[in-house]
Design an enzyme around this catalytic site. Structure first.
Site, PDB file in Angstrom:
ATOM      1  CG  ASP A  77      62.426  23.431  16.274  1.00 29.34           C
ATOM      2  OD1 ASP A  77      62.249  23.325  15.047  1.00 29.34           O
ATOM      3  OD2 ASP A  77      62.624  22.446  17.020  1.00 29.34           O
ATOM      4  CG  HIS A 120      63.264  20.517  24.180  1.00 28.95           C
ATOM      5  ND1 HIS A 120      63.317  19.298  23.541  1.00 28.95           N
ATOM      6  CD2 HIS A 120      62.531  21.321  23.357  1.00 28.95           C
ATOM      7  CE1 HIS A 120      62.673  19.358  22.381  1.00 28.95           C
ATOM      8  NE2 HIS A 120      62.183  20.571  22.252  1.00 28.95           N
ATOM      9  CD  GLN A 187      64.267  23.297  20.167  1.00 28.58           C
ATOM     10  OE1 GLN A 187      65.248  22.973  19.503  1.00 28.58           O
ATOM     11  NE2 GLN A 187      63.033  23.055  19.769  1.00 28.58           N
ATOM     12  NE  ARG A 217      53.944  15.592  17.229  1.00 31.06           N
ATOM     13  CZ  ARG A 217      55.183  16.081  17.355  1.00 31.06           C
ATOM     14  NH1 ARG A 217      55.520  16.807  18.398  1.00 31.06           N
ATOM     15  NH2 ARG A 217      56.082  15.826  16.431  1.00 31.06           N
ATOM     16  CG  ASP A 219      58.412  17.503  20.491  1.00 36.16           C
ATOM     17  OD1 ASP A 219      58.252  17.179  19.312  1.00 36.16           O
ATOM     18  OD2 ASP A 219      59.400  18.150  20.898  1.00 36.16           O
ATOM     19  CD  GLU A 261      58.382  13.647  17.451  1.00 41.06           C
ATOM     20  OE1 GLU A 261      58.923  13.715  16.332  1.00 41.06           O
ATOM     21  OE2 GLU A 261      58.980  13.981  18.489  1.00 41.06           O
ATOM     22  CG  HIS A 327      55.952  19.098  11.888  1.00 42.62           C
ATOM     23  ND1 HIS A 327      55.479  17.920  12.435  1.00 42.62           N
ATOM     24  CD2 HIS A 327      56.878  19.560  12.747  1.00 42.62           C
ATOM     25  CE1 HIS A 327      56.096  17.693  13.569  1.00 42.62           C
ATOM     26  NE2 HIS A 327      56.947  18.669  13.793  1.00 42.62           N
ATOM     27  CG  ASP A 328      59.644  16.941  12.331  1.00 44.21           C
ATOM     28  OD1 ASP A 328      59.985  18.137  12.305  1.00 44.21           O
ATOM     29  OD2 ASP A 328      59.267  16.367  13.375  1.00 44.21           O
ATOM     30  NE  ARG A 439      62.971  20.713  10.956  1.00 45.30           N
ATOM     31  CZ  ARG A 439      62.846  20.736  12.280  1.00 45.30           C
ATOM     32  NH1 ARG A 439      62.294  19.704  12.891  1.00 45.30           N
ATOM     33  NH2 ARG A 439      63.286  21.756  12.986  1.00 45.30           N
TER      34      ARG A 439
HETATM   35  C1  GLC Z   1      60.133  16.906  17.300  1.00 43.16           C
HETATM   36  C2  GLC Z   1      59.376  17.816  16.375  1.00 43.16           C
HETATM   37  C3  GLC Z   1      60.344  18.644  15.579  1.00 43.16           C
HETATM   38  C4  GLC Z   1      61.187  19.448  16.540  1.00 43.16           C
HETATM   39  C5  GLC Z   1      61.831  18.573  17.607  1.00 43.16           C
HETATM   40  C6  GLC Z   1      62.358  19.387  18.754  1.00 43.16           C
HETATM   41  O1  GLC Z   1      60.879  15.985  16.616  1.00 43.16           O
HETATM   42  O2  GLC Z   1      58.501  17.098  15.562  1.00 43.16           O
HETATM   43  O3  GLC Z   1      59.700  19.473  14.655  1.00 43.16           O
HETATM   44  O4  GLC Z   1      62.194  20.140  15.845  1.00 43.16           O
HETATM   45  O5  GLC Z   1      60.923  17.653  18.160  1.00 43.16           O
HETATM   46  O6  GLC Z   1      61.295  19.834  19.563  1.00 43.16           O
END
Ligand code: GLC
Length: 558
Positions: A77, A120, A187, A217, A219, A261, A327-328, A439
């Protein structure tokens, strides 16, 4: 924590000392972040050091690479499935390379944010491996339920990847049940109800902070806590966990920042800044980003005003990270509290390129009935086919989006490639590891020939020049006595987006025309004869005309 605090000497202690006497550090103007995949931008960490002049010339203050810790083999991912938080992905370099990078950055007055995938681990992380081998200590690092509970919980949760990873549980016979996997099956969500997990992740933060990392960051922060009978997003305990990490860092590595995030509405994001005590220092202003795109599609600034007004509840000690793309995918559903279901579907269709639309974006998966989110580079969503002429509306729209974003209070973020209007990357479809995740459409490799393009009339050079100007002008705002939060303004015509920042000695009015035709407006009191900081020109008194997609940064008199 005590050990980390005691060991924090030399240049890191100096950073802490400098930050501690500078409470206004986050409100300082002109601190752009640059977000990128290391391999796609520069090959590896050594290559990245060779590109620092480019970034510095663009005005970048903070490097914001996407995950670069050692991922699981195969599909990870995009690095968001970490197998070892204490090693760098060997394809990108070593921990020594990271330390060299952070030291280089510090001498340039720059710094590094790192992604910490705290919700995760990869299924291949040693904790997960030990759990699968039956070690009860590590089994309790994860959440395992029986089939009936998995089914019942799934009925309460909202899928993140409903097409490619439906449900939030994955059967794992070795674990004797179903493991909680909010994202992909590889994950594994961590069990933060187990305090040891919190402490483990704190150790990871401290380990990386000792390598010179200046921000993390966090996540997927909304998913950190799980409670039966809820969607398990944005629960109060998730906010408290972040506050606890902040408190620990404030003792052991005080200058290190936390960035949430949380791709949610402002009301759900703001608690990440902390309540009674400080939480995250920064959070992505996801609502404003999404509303800006929505307003552009509708040529109507109403939705932007509504959402921007909601961001003002942020505590003064924290700052927004403003952005246009990342990136999302763009998740329209994050505006469900501001727009009607019809609105969300209209924006989704528009940017998915359906019906009458200039967008070259593509729709991404969403649960049934929910408006599909959108993938695509900014230049594609504004309709720029590769090699378009600089004078096209697409280039004007891209400049407008970034001009509106850069003028807001907070830290502006440049998504790699937007500064040269980089196009969508369709090549992911040929790569079996990436083909299943749309993505990758907006995660292209940097085009260095475009970036170093010297034909001043080319679209890449025009956009690049505009980004440099934005960064420089934003950096000068403090010096001009301009500051304070951005407050939305309704100047009359629906297509006119405007906000005022009046917390300094001089007010700033940012005004943009979201439409494809020119529009005439009366400037509010205090802005007659104002100075346009972007074009270094002075307005005449009386009504002014904004060209199609034009944007001005008007500084009023002191
Ligand atoms: C966050 C990331 C994304 C990822 C997800 C799982 O949202 O920005 O790209 O798929 O977390 O880690």
């Amino acid at each position: 924590m005590v050990e980390a605090a005691e060991n924090r000497g030399g240049h890191l202690a100096a950073l802490d000392a400098a930050w501690e006497v500078d409470p206004g550090r986050l409100s300082r103007s002109g601190q752009p972040l640059y977000s990128f995949y290391v391999d796609r931008f520069a090959g590896n960490l050594k290559g990245l050091r060779d590109r620092l002049d480019y970034l510095q010339d663009l005005g970048v203050r903070w490097l914001h690479p996407l995950p670069l810790l050692k991922p699981r083999p195969g599909d990870s991912d995009g690095g968001f499935a970490v197998a070892d938080y204490r090693s760098i992905d060997p394809r990108l370099g070593s921990m020594a390379d990271l330390e060299t990078l952070t030291a280089d950055l510090q001498t340039r007055g720059m710094g590094l944010f790192l992604d910490v995938v705290c919700n995760h681990t990869a299924r291949e992380h040693p904790w997960a491996e030990r759990a699968r081998q039956g070690d009860p200590v590590y089994r309790d690092y994860y959440v395992v339920v029986d089939e009936a509970e998995a089914r019942q919980r799934d009925s309460e949760l909202i899928d993140v990847f409903p097409d490619t990873a439906p449900g939030s549980f994955t059967p794992e016979p070795e674990m004797g049940g179903h493991v909680w996997t909010t994202f992909y099956p590889f994950q594994w969500d961590l069990n933060y109800a187990n305090p040891v997990v919190f402490a483990e992740m704190l150790e990871v933060l401290l380990f990386l902070a000792a390598r010179g990392v200046q921000g993390f960051r966090l996540d997927s922060a909304p998913f950190l806590w799980k409670t039966q009978g809820t969607t398990c997003r944005n629960l109060p305990q998730a906010y408290l966990l972040v506050e606890a990490w902040r408190a620990a860092l404030s003792i052991a590595a005080p200058s290190v920042m936390l960035l949430a995030e949380a791709i949610e509405s402002p009301a759900d994001v703001i608690p990440f800044f902390g309540d009674r005590s400080a939480g995250c220092d920064l959070a992505y202003s996801n609502g404003v980003m999404t509303a800006l795109w929505a307003a552009l599609a509708d040529q109507d600034a109403g939705i932007f005003r509504l959402v921007l007004a909601d961001t003002s509840a942020k505590p003064a000690r924290a700052a927004w990270v403003n952005y246009v793309r990342c990136h999302d995918d763009i998740i329209w559903n994050a505006l469900a509290g501001h727009g009607s279901p019809d609105d969300l579907h209209r924006w989704s269709r528009f940017y998915g390129g359906q019906g009458e639309s200039y967008s070259l974006g593509q729709s991404f998966q969403a649960p049934p009935g929910v408006a599909a989110s959108t993938n695509g580079m900014a230049s594609a969503l504004v309709g720029a086919p590769a090699g378009s002429e600089p004078g096209t509306p697409a280039v004007a729209r891209l400049k407008l989006l970034y001009s509106v974003m850069f003028g807001l209070d907070g830290l502006p973020l440049i998504y790699m490639g937007d500064e040269i209007a980089l196009a969508n990357d369709l090549s992911y479809r040929e790569d079996p590891e990436r083909a299943g995740d749309g993505r990758w459409l907006h995660r292209p490799a940097m085009d260095w020939s475009l970036a170093l393009e010297r034909d001043p009339a080319s679209p890449a050079a025009v956009v690049h020049g505009h980004f440099r100007k934005l960064a420089q002008t934003a950096a000068d705002l403090d010096g001009r006595g301009i500051g304070g939060p951005a407050c939305p303004q309704d100047l009359g015509p629906p297509e006119v987006l405007a906000y005022v920042r009046s917390g300094g000695e001089r007010p700033l009015l940012v005004v943009a025309n979201l439409s494809d035709h020119k529009v005439s407006i009366e400037l509010p009191t205090g802005f007659d004869g104002a100075e346009d900081l972007l074009e270094a020109s002075r307005m005449t008194t009386g009504p002014i005309t904004l060209p199609a997609y034009g944007c001005l940064w008007l500084a009023g008199a002191a």
